[in-house]
Design an enzyme around this catalytic site. Structure first.
Site, mmCIF file in Angstrom:
data_model
loop_
_atom_site.group_PDB
_atom_site.id
_atom_site.type_symbol
_atom_site.label_atom_id
_atom_site.label_comp_id
_atom_site.label_asym_id
_atom_site.label_seq_id
_atom_site.Cartn_x
_atom_site.Cartn_y
_atom_site.Cartn_z
ATOM 1 N N ASN A 196 -22.768 -21.601 -52.925
ATOM 2 C CA ASN A 196 -22.995 -22.199 -54.200
ATOM 3 C C ASN A 196 -21.816 -21.523 -54.881
ATOM 4 O O ASN A 196 -22.032 -21.579 -55.881
ATOM 5 C CB ASN A 196 -24.244 -22.150 -54.925
ATOM 6 C CG ASN A 196 -25.074 -23.543 -54.492
ATOM 7 O OD1 ASN A 196 -24.644 -24.628 -54.487
ATOM 8 N ND2 ASN A 196 -26.675 -22.948 -54.069
ATOM 9 N N SER A 225 -30.868 -21.482 -53.974
ATOM 10 C CA SER A 225 -30.233 -22.022 -54.077
ATOM 11 C C SER A 225 -29.028 -20.334 -54.818
ATOM 12 O O SER A 225 -27.738 -20.947 -54.209
ATOM 13 C CB SER A 225 -29.432 -23.049 -54.993
ATOM 14 O OG SER A 225 -30.739 -23.754 -54.984
ATOM 15 N N HIS A 262 -31.576 -21.273 -46.557
ATOM 16 C CA HIS A 262 -30.868 -22.009 -47.441
ATOM 17 C C HIS A 262 -30.976 -23.447 -47.038
ATOM 18 O O HIS A 262 -29.701 -23.683 -45.915
ATOM 19 C CB HIS A 262 -30.351 -21.248 -48.370
ATOM 20 C CG HIS A 262 -29.401 -22.242 -49.489
ATOM 21 N ND1 HIS A 262 -27.870 -22.387 -50.031
ATOM 22 C CD2 HIS A 262 -29.998 -22.925 -50.193
ATOM 23 C CE1 HIS A 262 -27.938 -23.206 -50.457
ATOM 24 N NE2 HIS A 262 -29.124 -23.698 -51.160
ATOM 25 N N GLU A 286 -28.713 -21.133 -44.753
ATOM 26 C CA GLU A 286 -27.386 -20.910 -44.683
ATOM 27 C C GLU A 286 -29.243 -19.328 -44.495
ATOM 28 O O GLU A 286 -29.717 -19.904 -45.605
ATOM 29 C CB GLU A 286 -26.953 -20.455 -46.423
ATOM 30 C CG GLU A 286 -25.698 -19.977 -46.677
ATOM 31 C CD GLU A 286 -25.291 -20.228 -47.364
ATOM 32 O OE1 GLU A 286 -25.604 -20.925 -48.690
ATOM 33 O OE2 GLU A 286 -23.902 -19.485 -48.151
HETATM 34 N N1 3HC Z 1 -32.513 -37.924 -47.191
HETATM 35 C C1 3HC Z 1 -32.890 -38.375 -45.514
HETATM 36 N N2 3HC Z 1 -31.590 -39.054 -45.494
HETATM 37 C C2 3HC Z 1 -30.428 -39.486 -46.444
HETATM 38 C C3 3HC Z 1 -30.569 -39.446 -47.685
HETATM 39 C C4 3HC Z 1 -32.223 -38.875 -48.385
HETATM 40 N N3 3HC Z 1 -32.399 -38.607 -49.287
HETATM 41 N N4 3HC Z 1 -30.056 -39.746 -47.660
HETATM 42 C C5 3HC Z 1 -29.313 -40.459 -47.193
HETATM 43 N N5 3HC Z 1 -29.674 -40.716 -46.270
HETATM 44 C C6 3HC Z 1 -29.375 -41.339 -44.587
HETATM 45 C C7 3HC Z 1 -29.329 -42.248 -44.587
HETATM 46 O O1 3HC Z 1 -30.848 -42.699 -44.810
HETATM 47 C C8 3HC Z 1 -28.584 -42.281 -43.684
HETATM 48 O O2 3HC Z 1 -28.718 -42.866 -42.765
HETATM 49 P P1 3HC Z 1 -28.839 -43.769 -41.172
HETATM 50 O O3 3HC Z 1 -27.737 -43.341 -40.630
HETATM 51 O O4 3HC Z 1 -29.513 -43.243 -40.170
HETATM 52 O O5 3HC Z 1 -29.087 -44.421 -41.943
HETATM 53 C C9 3HC Z 1 -27.778 -41.597 -43.942
HETATM 54 O O6 3HC Z 1 -27.708 -40.952 -44.563
HETATM 55 C C10 3HC Z 1 -26.133 -42.055 -44.417
HETATM 56 O O7 3HC Z 1 -26.380 -42.999 -45.888
HETATM 57 P P2 3HC Z 1 -26.037 -43.601 -46.827
HETATM 58 O O8 3HC Z 1 -24.966 -44.423 -45.225
HETATM 59 O O9 3HC Z 1 -26.866 -44.653 -47.765
HETATM 60 O O10 3HC Z 1 -24.758 -43.109 -47.733
HETATM 61 P P3 3HC Z 1 -23.810 -42.251 -47.039
HETATM 62 O O11 3HC Z 1 -23.092 -42.423 -45.450
HETATM 63 O O12 3HC Z 1 -22.695 -42.234 -48.133
HETATM 64 O O13 3HC Z 1 -24.338 -40.439 -46.935
HETATM 65 C C11 3HC Z 1 -25.138 -38.663 -48.421
HETATM 66 C C12 3HC Z 1 -25.151 -40.119 -47.796
HETATM 67 C C13 3HC Z 1 -25.101 -38.222 -46.585
HETATM 68 C C14 3HC Z 1 -26.062 -37.910 -48.664
HETATM 69 C C15 3HC Z 1 -23.855 -38.380 -47.741
HETATM 70 O O14 3HC Z 1 -23.271 -38.373 -49.365
HETATM 71 C C16 3HC Z 1 -23.091 -36.615 -48.472
HETATM 72 O O15 3HC Z 1 -23.096 -36.200 -46.899
HETATM 73 N N6 3HC Z 1 -22.783 -36.518 -49.639
HETATM 74 C C17 3HC Z 1 -22.533 -34.962 -49.800
HETATM 75 C C18 3HC Z 1 -24.234 -34.724 -49.903
HETATM 76 C C19 3HC Z 1 -24.325 -33.005 -50.304
HETATM 77 O O16 3HC Z 1 -22.979 -32.181 -50.290
HETATM 78 N N7 3HC Z 1 -25.262 -31.973 -49.606
HETATM 79 C C20 3HC Z 1 -25.013 -30.328 -49.975
HETATM 80 C C21 3HC Z 1 -25.743 -30.289 -51.514
HETATM 81 S S1 3HC Z 1 -25.504 -28.922 -51.638
HETATM 82 C C22 3HC Z 1 -26.810 -28.286 -52.055
HETATM 83 O O17 3HC Z 1 -27.712 -28.890 -51.204
HETATM 84 C C23 3HC Z 1 -27.440 -26.968 -51.891
HETATM 85 C C24 3HC Z 1 -27.813 -26.665 -52.981
HETATM 86 O O18 3HC Z 1 -28.412 -25.650 -53.180
HETATM 87 C C25 3HC Z 1 -27.753 -26.732 -54.448
#
Ligand code: 3HC
Length: 301
Positions: free
Chosen positions: A207, A123, A157, A169
């Site tokens: 990040n 990351s 990434h 990325e």
């Molecule tokens: N694995 C797989 N699929 C997942 C999941 C997981 N861990 N968590 C949620 N999902 C899926 C759900 O199953 C659902 O799929 P569906 O449409 O087929 O039913 C879909 O995502 C939407 O989930 P929910 O309806 O339960 O909930 P939300 O609408 O709140 O979405 C979320 C969940 C997609 C996680 C949304 O809240 C989101 O986009 N959050 C922000 C995530 C983000 O910013 N990620 C980047 C983090 S930074 C990073 O990763 C970089 C690293 O270097 C730190």
């Protein structure tokens, strides 16, 4: 049939939330056989159970056929560390620790074929530093062989949750060859991702922007500017973010957030990246967020 990335078998190192997600999209979308390795058998069992659940959900929602789910699942094989020797590319997704990653890349460079791509899902850690460890012992980094060995290292990434987030990325180390970069990009596209590129700077683009934002939110909480729920609600409803920053920090993992922030701070020596004391204390307390049930929120699932 020739494929632009030329990856006939992929190795994934680490079956945590990122590694498992990478194995999932590689097997289902890129349709590439995946050899998955994690030193913890429990982690592998947990990861495969999640994969089964995600595939079953895709079938139940009519997004894929039962046969496609079965094929994807059958493309994933669990192996021991030696089982990765013949892969065309490996994606490393272990914890954010430079020394650990360097020791892994040292072994991969010695054990894998010389044309295998060595990608890191880090990351924030310098891909150039990781690539420097991929020069076999006894070889000079400036020799043709040394340059070729480090030249197959690249940053790839992915974002969490990998099956859902559309971005990868791509980060080139100083040593990365254009061929490595091109094949890694083609592979990410085959996994269904859009690709952006970033220079090898601490935290890359993603990040370097996200972590100060999360850190500021934690500092708001620390200073008592607002409650946890009001901080998160402000960003969710005021800016249409899918998650508030504290919820997102829990989701990424507080230990991971701290490790990234430390890399940013040490790598830039810029005080704007200094991790908040509250984040440090929460990690001291081993409150890692969603992954172990306690962070800014409590989780029972
Ligand atoms: N694995 C797989 N699929 C997942 C999941 C997981 N861990 N968590 C949620 N999902 C899926 C759900 O199953 C659902 O799929 P569906 O449409 O087929 O039913 C879909 O995502 C939407 O989930 P929910 O309806 O339960 O909930 P939300 O609408 O709140 O979405 C979320 C969940 C997609 C996680 C949304 O809240 C989101 O986009 N959050 C922000 C995530 C983000 O910013 N990620 C980047 C983090 S930074 C990073 O990763 C970089 C690293 O270097 C730190």
């Amino acid at each position: 049939m020739s494929i632009p990335h030329g990856i006939r078998t992929l190795g994934v190192l680490g079956a945590g939330q990122m590694g498992l997600g990478i194995a999932f999209v590689s097997a289902l979308r890129a349709k590439v056989p995946v050899l998955l390795h994690d030193r913890s058998p429990e982690q592998v069992t947990k990861g495969l159970a999640l994969m089964d659940k995600l595939l079953a959900k895709d079938v139940s929602k009519g997004r894929i056929t039962t046969e496609a789910a079965k094929d994807a699942r059958e493309r994933v094989t669990v192996v021991d560390a030696k089982g990765l020797r013949d892969v065309d590319m490996v994606v490393e997704a272990v914890s954010e620790n430079l020394l650990l990653k360097q020791s892994i890349f040292r072994s991969l460079a010695a054990e894998l074929r010389p044309d295998a791509i060595l990608a890191s899902n880090t990351s924030s850690i310098s891909i150039t530093k990781i690539a420097a460890a991929a020069v076999p012992e006894g070889l000079s980094a400036a020799s043709e062989q040394g340059k070729a060995s480090a030249g197959r290292v690249v940053g790839l990434h992915f974002f969490n949750p990998v099956p859902v987030m559309k971005l990868v990325e791509l980060i080139s180390a100083l040593q990365t060859t254009p061929e490595t970069l091109g094949r890694a990009e083609s592979f990410a596209i085959a996994c269904g991702k859009e690709v952006t590129t970033s220079k090898d700077v601490p935290g890359f683009v993603s990040n370097a922007l996200l972590m100060p934002f999360i850190n500021e939110a934690i500092m708001c909480l620390e200073k008592g500017t607002a409650t946890r729920d009001h901080i998160d609600t402000t960003l969710k409803l005021g800016m249409n973010h899918p998650m508030g920053p504290l919820q997102l920090a829990d989701f990424i993992g507080l230990d991971t957030c701290l490790a990234i922030q430390q890399t940013l701070y040490e790598g830039t020596r810029d005080s704007k990246y200094r991790p908040s004391i509250l984040l440090e204390r929460m990690v001291d307390a081993q409150w890692y967020g969603r992954k172990n049930g306690k962070g800014f929120y409590e989780y029972n699932d």
